[in-house]
Design a protein around this motif. Structure first.
Motif, PDB file in Angstrom:
ATOM      1  N   UNK A   1       0.815  -1.214   0.000  1.00 42.09           N
ATOM      2  CA  UNK A   1       0.000   0.000   0.000  1.00 42.09           C
ATOM      3  C   UNK A   1       0.846   1.259   0.000  1.00 42.09           C
ATOM      4  N   UNK A   2       1.893   1.277   0.809  1.00 40.75           N
ATOM      5  CA  UNK A   2       2.765   2.453   0.857  1.00 40.75           C
ATOM      6  C   UNK A   2       3.442   2.687  -0.487  1.00 40.75           C
ATOM      7  N   UNK A   3       3.869   1.608  -1.134  1.00 38.36           N
ATOM      8  CA  UNK A   3       4.512   1.742  -2.446  1.00 38.36           C
ATOM      9  C   UNK A   3       3.512   2.213  -3.500  1.00 38.36           C
ATOM     10  N   UNK A   4       2.336   1.598  -3.516  1.00 35.42           N
ATOM     11  CA  UNK A   4       1.334   1.932  -4.536  1.00 35.42           C
ATOM     12  C   UNK A   4       0.791   3.349  -4.352  1.00 35.42           C
ATOM     13  N   UNK A   5       0.714   3.785  -3.104  1.00 32.08           N
ATOM     14  CA  UNK A   5       0.104   5.086  -2.810  1.00 32.08           C
ATOM     15  C   UNK A   5       1.113   6.220  -2.691  1.00 32.08           C
ATOM     16  N   UNK A   6       2.360   5.949  -3.029  1.00 39.22           N
ATOM     17  CA  UNK A   6       3.385   6.997  -2.954  1.00 39.22           C
ATOM     18  C   UNK A   6       2.977   8.288  -3.654  1.00 39.22           C
ATOM     19  N   UNK A   7       2.426   8.225  -4.878  1.00 37.90           N
ATOM     20  CA  UNK A   7       2.016   9.481  -5.534  1.00 37.90           C
ATOM     21  C   UNK A   7       0.931  10.218  -4.756  1.00 37.90           C
ATOM     22  N   UNK A   8      -0.024   9.475  -4.202  1.00 37.33           N
ATOM     23  CA  UNK A   8      -1.102  10.101  -3.426  1.00 37.33           C
ATOM     24  C   UNK A   8      -0.541  10.726  -2.157  1.00 37.33           C
ATOM     25  N   UNK A   9       0.331  10.005  -1.474  1.00 37.02           N
ATOM     26  CA  UNK A   9       0.945  10.518  -0.253  1.00 37.02           C
ATOM     27  C   UNK A   9       1.719  11.803  -0.534  1.00 37.02           C
ATOM     28  N   UNK A  10       2.436  11.826  -1.663  1.00 38.45           N
ATOM     29  CA  UNK A  10       3.233  12.996  -2.022  1.00 38.45           C
ATOM     30  C   UNK A  10       2.333  14.201  -2.322  1.00 38.45           C
ATOM     31  N   UNK A  11       1.247  13.967  -3.060  1.00 38.40           N
ATOM     32  CA  UNK A  11       0.328  15.057  -3.408  1.00 38.40           C
ATOM     33  C   UNK A  11      -0.321  15.627  -2.156  1.00 38.40           C
ATOM     34  N   UNK A  12      -0.785  14.755  -1.262  1.00 36.55           N
ATOM     35  CA  UNK A  12      -1.417  15.225  -0.021  1.00 36.55           C
ATOM     36  C   UNK A  12      -0.424  16.024   0.815  1.00 36.55           C
ATOM     37  N   UNK A  13       0.817  15.537   0.890  1.00 37.94           N
ATOM     38  CA  UNK A  13       1.844  16.238   1.664  1.00 37.94           C
ATOM     39  C   UNK A  13       2.092  17.633   1.110  1.00 37.94           C
ATOM     40  N   UNK A  14       2.165  17.761  -0.214  1.00 46.07           N
ATOM     41  CA  UNK A  14       2.386  19.069  -0.838  1.00 46.07           C
ATOM     42  C   UNK A  14       1.192  19.986  -0.579  1.00 46.07           C
ATOM     43  N   UNK A  15      -0.019  19.455  -0.704  1.00 49.70           N
ATOM     44  CA  UNK A  15      -1.226  20.267  -0.466  1.00 49.70           C
ATOM     45  C   UNK A  15      -1.259  20.794   0.967  1.00 49.70           C
ATOM     46  N   UNK A  16      -0.900  19.955   1.918  1.00 50.91           N
ATOM     47  CA  UNK A  16      -0.878  20.396   3.314  1.00 50.91           C
ATOM     48  C   UNK A  16       0.161  21.490   3.507  1.00 50.91           C
ATOM     49  N   UNK A  17       1.330  21.314   2.916  1.00 52.62           N
ATOM     50  CA  UNK A  17       2.395  22.311   3.049  1.00 52.62           C
ATOM     51  C   UNK A  17       1.978  23.655   2.448  1.00 52.62           C
ATOM     52  N   UNK A  18       1.237  23.600   1.320  1.00 50.79           N
ATOM     53  CA  UNK A  18       0.845  24.833   0.630  1.00 50.79           C
ATOM     54  C   UNK A  18      -0.394  25.461   1.256  1.00 50.79           C
ATOM     55  N   UNK A  19      -1.412  24.643   1.536  1.00 52.45           N
ATOM     56  CA  UNK A  19      -2.698  25.153   2.005  1.00 52.45           C
ATOM     57  C   UNK A  19      -2.764  25.328   3.520  1.00 52.45           C
ATOM     58  N   UNK A  20      -1.879  24.647   4.243  1.00 55.06           N
ATOM     59  CA  UNK A  20      -1.897  24.708   5.707  1.00 55.06           C
ATOM     60  C   UNK A  20      -0.488  25.000   6.221  1.00 55.06           C
ATOM     61  N   UNK A  21       0.092  26.128   5.845  1.00 54.59           N
ATOM     62  CA  UNK A  21       1.481  26.432   6.226  1.00 54.59           C
ATOM     63  C   UNK A  21       1.603  26.695   7.723  1.00 54.59           C
ATOM     64  N   UNK A  22       2.851  26.653   8.182  1.00 53.79           N
ATOM     65  CA  UNK A  22       3.098  26.979   9.580  1.00 53.79           C
ATOM     66  C   UNK A  22       2.990  25.821  10.535  1.00 53.79           C
ATOM     67  N   UNK A  23       2.866  24.629  10.015  1.00 56.73           N
ATOM     68  CA  UNK A  23       2.768  23.448  10.874  1.00 56.73           C
ATOM     69  C   UNK A  23       3.301  22.224  10.162  1.00 56.73           C
ATOM     70  N   UNK A  24       3.402  21.112  10.876  1.00 58.70           N
ATOM     71  CA  UNK A  24       3.932  19.890  10.278  1.00 58.70           C
ATOM     72  C   UNK A  24       2.940  19.258   9.306  1.00 58.70           C
ATOM     73  N   UNK A  25       3.457  18.491   8.380  1.00 58.31           N
ATOM     74  CA  UNK A  25       2.603  17.732   7.463  1.00 58.31           C
ATOM     75  C   UNK A  25       1.998  16.537   8.197  1.00 58.31           C
ATOM     76  N   UNK A  26       2.813  15.894   9.012  1.00 52.31           N
ATOM     77  CA  UNK A  26       2.382  14.701   9.727  1.00 52.31           C
ATOM     78  C   UNK A  26       2.018  15.048  11.169  1.00 52.31           C
ATOM     79  N   UNK A  27       0.853  14.595  11.580  1.00 55.16           N
ATOM     80  CA  UNK A  27       0.389  14.768  12.961  1.00 55.16           C
ATOM     81  C   UNK A  27       0.744  13.508  13.746  1.00 55.16           C
ATOM     82  N   UNK A  28       1.397  13.686  14.869  1.00 65.68           N
ATOM     83  CA  UNK A  28       1.789  12.564  15.721  1.00 65.68           C
ATOM     84  C   UNK A  28       1.037  12.637  17.038  1.00 65.68           C
ATOM     85  N   UNK A  29       0.540  11.504  17.480  1.00 63.48           N
ATOM     86  CA  UNK A  29      -0.198  11.483  18.740  1.00 63.48           C
ATOM     87  C   UNK A  29      -0.017  10.130  19.425  1.00 63.48           C
ATOM     88  N   UNK A  30       0.100  10.165  20.736  1.00 59.05           N
ATOM     89  CA  UNK A  30       0.219   8.941  21.509  1.00 59.05           C
ATOM     90  C   UNK A  30      -1.148   8.282  21.615  1.00 59.05           C
TER      91      UNK A  30
END
Length: 206
Positions: free
Chosen positions: A14-43
């Protein structure tokens, strides 16, 4: 053991097949939601009550505070975040959690610390399972945020109605789960089809 192998093989694929989707989402978050991390981490609470770090795409504003219960339409959820959450794209990084053994593809959703402490007696059997990206309770409450938006006290409704029902469903899964059943649940998740999807209480829809 078969479930363990299946999870890791499918997570890697899944990670290999979805690499393009993961990359696009990461770029969108960086552009549309600046000032914070792309990945949210929580315990979160994992198998045996052990804490682990769960990874998701960030869907909220930075430093929002607030409740662990999310409600549709909240200002802390960004417009892009709303889309990611609606289509469950924010959960794709959890495939990494599956790959490293913290989670399974199918199982109870991992709760934040505190909820596991409420489990008593046989309800604690739920903690024998690795938490999952999807599962029967997740499918039933796929519209959970919309339901909570209709009640006066979302936190109380979650704690007194939704959480106990999820525990009941997850116990049923614990007692009867199989690889074939997991595969059916994965397909139901992909195509968002499930016969027992939760609906808001009648008195909230009038």
């Amino acid at each position: 053991m078969l479930k363990w192998i299946f999870d890791r093989v499918m997570a890697a694929a899944g990670l290999l097949a979805l690499c393009p989707v993961l990359a696009v989402v990461a770029v969108l978050i960086r552009v549309r939601m600046p000032g914070g991390p792309v990945i949210f981490r929580q315990r979160r609470v994992g198998r045996g009550g052990r804490l682990f770090t769960m990874y998701k795409f960030r869907s909220m504003t930075v430093g929002h505070g607030g409740s662990s219960v999310s409600v549709a339409g909240e200002s802390r959820i960004t417009p892009l975040g709303h889309v990611l959450r609606r289509y469950k794209l924010d959960e794709l990084p959890e495939l990494w959690n599956v790959l490293i053994g913290d989670m399974s593809l199918v199982g109870p959703r991992p709760d934040v610390p505190g909820y596991a402490d409420r489990l008593t007696g046989e309800d604690r059997d739920v903690l024998r399972l690795r938490p999952g990206i999807t599962g029967p309770a997740s499918l039933k409450y796929a519209n959970e945020e919309e339901i909570l938006a209709l009640v006066d006290d979302p936190q109380r409704y979650n704690d007194e109605v939704i959480f106990p029902d999820k525990v009941r469903i997850n116990l049923q899964y614990y007692r009867s789960h199989s690889l074939a059943g997991d595969i059916r649940l994965i397909f139901a998740t992909i195509f968002r089809s499930y016969s027992d999807t939760a609906t808001p209480p009648d008195h909230l829809t009038t």
